[in-house]
Design an enzyme around this catalytic site. Structure first.
Site, PDB file in Angstrom:
ATOM      1  N   THR A  15       0.844  -1.202   0.000  1.00  7.18           N
ATOM      2  CA  THR A  15       0.000   0.000   0.000  1.00  7.18           C
ATOM      3  C   THR A  15       0.874   1.244   0.000  1.00  7.18           C
ATOM      4  O   THR A  15       0.668   2.181  -0.789  1.00  7.18           O
ATOM      5  CB  THR A  15      -0.881   0.015   1.274  1.00  7.18           C
TER       6      THR A  15
ATOM      7  N   GLY B  16     -14.906  11.655   6.456  1.00  3.64           N
ATOM      8  CA  GLY B  16     -13.890  11.264   7.434  1.00  3.64           C
ATOM      9  C   GLY B  16     -12.764  12.274   7.516  1.00  3.64           C
ATOM     10  O   GLY B  16     -12.064  12.512   6.535  1.00  3.64           O
ATOM     11  N   ALA B  17     -12.600  12.881   8.720  1.00  7.90           N
ATOM     12  CA  ALA B  17     -11.551  13.899   8.910  1.00  7.90           C
ATOM     13  C   ALA B  17     -10.319  13.288   9.555  1.00  7.90           C
ATOM     14  O   ALA B  17      -9.756  13.826  10.508  1.00  7.90           O
ATOM     15  CB  ALA B  17     -12.079  15.054   9.749  1.00  7.90           C
TER      16      ALA B  17
ATOM     17  N   VAL C 236      -6.348  11.380   8.814  1.00  4.45           N
ATOM     18  CA  VAL C 236      -5.144  11.817   8.111  1.00  4.45           C
ATOM     19  C   VAL C 236      -5.334  11.760   6.592  1.00  4.45           C
ATOM     20  O   VAL C 236      -5.060  12.738   5.879  1.00  4.45           O
ATOM     21  CB  VAL C 236      -3.946  10.901   8.490  1.00  4.45           C
TER      22      VAL C 236
ATOM     23  N   ILE D 274     -12.708   6.668   5.721  1.00  6.89           N
ATOM     24  CA  ILE D 274     -13.111   6.454   7.123  1.00  6.89           C
ATOM     25  C   ILE D 274     -12.158   5.498   7.832  1.00  6.89           C
ATOM     26  O   ILE D 274     -12.436   5.045   8.933  1.00  6.89           O
ATOM     27  CB  ILE D 274     -14.553   5.906   7.198  1.00  6.89           C
TER      28      ILE D 274
ATOM     29  N   ALA E 262       3.411   3.100   8.161  1.00  4.46           N
ATOM     30  CA  ALA E 262       4.468   2.367   7.480  1.00  4.46           C
ATOM     31  C   ALA E 262       5.668   2.126   8.399  1.00  4.46           C
ATOM     32  O   ALA E 262       6.217   1.023   8.430  1.00  4.46           O
ATOM     33  CB  ALA E 262       4.901   3.137   6.235  1.00  4.46           C
TER      34      ALA E 262
ATOM     35  N   HIS F 286      21.306  27.643  13.900  1.00  8.56           N
ATOM     36  CA  HIS F 286      20.567  28.873  13.612  1.00  8.56           C
ATOM     37  C   HIS F 286      20.880  29.329  12.187  1.00  8.56           C
ATOM     38  O   HIS F 286      22.038  29.274  11.775  1.00  8.56           O
ATOM     39  CB  HIS F 286      20.982  29.968  14.600  1.00  8.56           C
TER      40      HIS F 286
END
Ligand SMILES: Cc1cc2nc3c(=O)[nH]c(=O)nc-3n(C[C@H](O)[C@H](O)[C@H](O)COP(=O)(O)OP(=O)(O)OC[C@H]3O[C@@H](n4cnc5c(N)ncnc54)[C@H](O)[C@@H]3O)c2cc1C
Length: 466
Positions: A40, A180-181, A183, A271, A321, A445
């Site tokens: 996948t 569906g919220a 990822v 979902i 993964a 920095h």
């Protein structure tokens, strides 16, 4: 000659396991039913979605920000077919890489669907119907997961799509409805919004991204709304009428009440995912599954049948993964007599939108629920020099540390490049760091990573740039 190990499935769990086992001197076979290796993740998940997220982010940025930086390129024009080709080439390079690694590590590969005929025996049925049986001392089930479906809403991968179809659309939908919220919904919703869709996300719960720290989610939702995504929370899609060439979604309040209809050109069903064990013959050999269809394993990934092990999305735990990869390595090492181990308290989680969300360890809600006394250090990217000059000031870093010992218990970042920055927190937590350790570590920095150090300083109320 029998193998030491047969791995069924070549996703991140399976291919990491096979390679590590080969490194440890085992004779390894991998069985894969799909045309390409990588599962996948490489074919229809992490890699193609990130290719489209990257390309669509640059597309949007070139229209919104380039001008401000004195780069005159005019209005960007979308060539969707070329963008899809770019994504496919990225996938191709990655899946070929896995095939190369199998050859390099002298791993035998078998193309076809594997079925466990008995402990130690796997029957492989090729696409042309030919079968052969291979044997090994140990079998690893690494068959991953499949799209979870909603009863009554049929995915045709053209207009009503899963993540797989959403990675292949040949036209930007005017209106995209995301169910569906989580990822995947938010990542792919972001891709299509950037490319021009009007995106509405419907979520059953009263919040987005269940499981992620509430404060992070609240700020992130506001940022998504500012970008133009509409959320309908505490709502459920109960039907999608696909007659008349138009999609009409029926949306009801989760608690019940009057329904409304929303028109869409494409509906994305995201979902979640379900463990995939179809055709493996688990019932026949007696491998136990739990009530969610996941293969049950012990702490050493052993199933209820001696000699059969399972890892990755097909067992319990976050469907990620890198979790599958680490389990693959751990089980190979355990089989070689070593002390393979996965620390489930330190598995980072990233949402690759813009800005990104990345977290590792406990959320504030989890700490409250378990009665742990904690301190919070927060630092906003608006106060980070590099973020300011890059025009990437959205978001913040939050570090949660044990009130008594100062041990880092959780780190949560909303911001550009959060996914790369969270690795520092994961290493620190793996070494049992205190927030003081991060605070005392010299950070380069100007970088966004200085915000992580400042958040660590803020645990003790001594951030410098705030
Ligand atoms: C759109 C999308 C985006 C994602 N993005 C991310 C991300 O950014 N980061 C992240 O960490 N995770 C991401 N994920 C999740 C990630 O893809 C999975 O957690 C990961 O692939 C699981 O690995 P696995 O090895 O367990 O299984 P899989 O990758 O699902 O692989 C299983 C393999 O087994 C094969 N197989 C199944 N049954 C048989 C059989 N009987 N015989 C032979 N072969 C068989 C399948 O064909 C497949 O190749 C994403 C998923 C999706 C869908």
């Amino acid at each position: 000659m029998p193998y030491d190990l047969i791995v069924i499935g070549s996703g991140p769990g399976g291919y990491f396991c096979a390679i590590r086992a080969a490194q440890l001197g085992m004779k390894v076979a991998v069985v894969e039913k799909d045309k390409t290796f990588g599962g996948t993740c490489l074919n229809i998940g992490c890699i193609p979605s990130k290719a489209l997220l990257h390309a669509s982010e640059l597309y949007e940025e070139s229209g919104l920000l380039f001008d401000k930086m004195g780069i005159k390129v005019g209005r960007p024009k979308l060539d969707l077919a070329a963008m899809m080709k770019f994504k496919d080439e990225g996938v191709d390079g990655n899946v070929k890489g896995v095939a190369f690694l199998f050859r390099k590590n002298k791993i035998d590969t078998f193309r076809g669907a594997g079925r466990i005929a008995a402990p130690g025996k796997v029957e492989v049925k090729a696409a042309d119907g030919k079968t052969e049986t291979i044997e090994a001392r140990a079998i690893i089930i690494a068959t991953g997961s499949d799209v979870a479906r909603l009863p009554g809403i049929d995915i045709d991968e053209r207009r009503i799509v899963s993540s797989t179809g959403a990675l292949l659309l040949d036209k930007v939908p005017d209106r995209l409805l995301v169910i569906g919220a989580g990822v995947i919904g938010l990542e792919l919703g972001s891709v299509w919004r950037r490319l021009g869709s009007k995106v509405t996300v419907v979520e059953f719960l009263d919040r987005i991204l269940p499981g992620i720290d509430n404060e992070v989610c609240r700020q992130f939702q506001r940022l998504m709304e500012k970008q133009g995504i509409t959320f309908k929370l505490s709502s459920k899609v109960t039907a999608v009428d696909a007659a008349d060439g138009k999609l009409k979604a029926r949306i009801e309040p989760a608690a019940g009440g009057a329904a409304e209809t929303l028109d869409a050109d494409v509906v994305l069903v995201s979902i979640g995912r379900a463990p995939f064990t179809e055709g493996l013959g688990l019932e026949d050999v007696g491998v136990k599954k739990d009530n969610k269809g996941r293969v049950v394993v012990d702490a050493h990934y052993a199933t209820s049948v001696p000699g059969i092990y399972a890892i990755g999305d097909v067992i319990a735990g976050p469907m990620l993964a890198h979790k599958a990869e680490d389990e693959g390595v751990a089980v190979a090492e355990i089989l070689a007599g070593q002390a393979g181990h996965v620390n489930y308290d330190v598995i980072p989680n990233v949402v690759y939108t813009y800005p990104e969300i990345a977290s590792v360890g406990k959320s504030e809600e989890e700490l409250k629920d378990s009665g742990v006394d904690y301190k919070v250090g927060k630092f906003p990217f608006t106060a980070n020099g590099r973020a300011k000059v890059n025009l990437q000031t959205e978001g913040f870093v939050k570090i949660l540390a044990d009130a008594a010992t100062d041990h880092v218990l959780g780190v949560h970042i909303v911001g550009a490049d959060a996914g790369n920055m969270i690795a520092e927190a994961a290493v620190a937590m793996e070494f049992g760091a205190a927030s003081e350790d991060i605070a005392r570590t010299c950070h380069p920095h100007p970088t966004l990573s200085e915000a992580v150090r400042e958040a660590a300083l803020a645990v003790d109320r001594r951030a410098i740039n705030m």
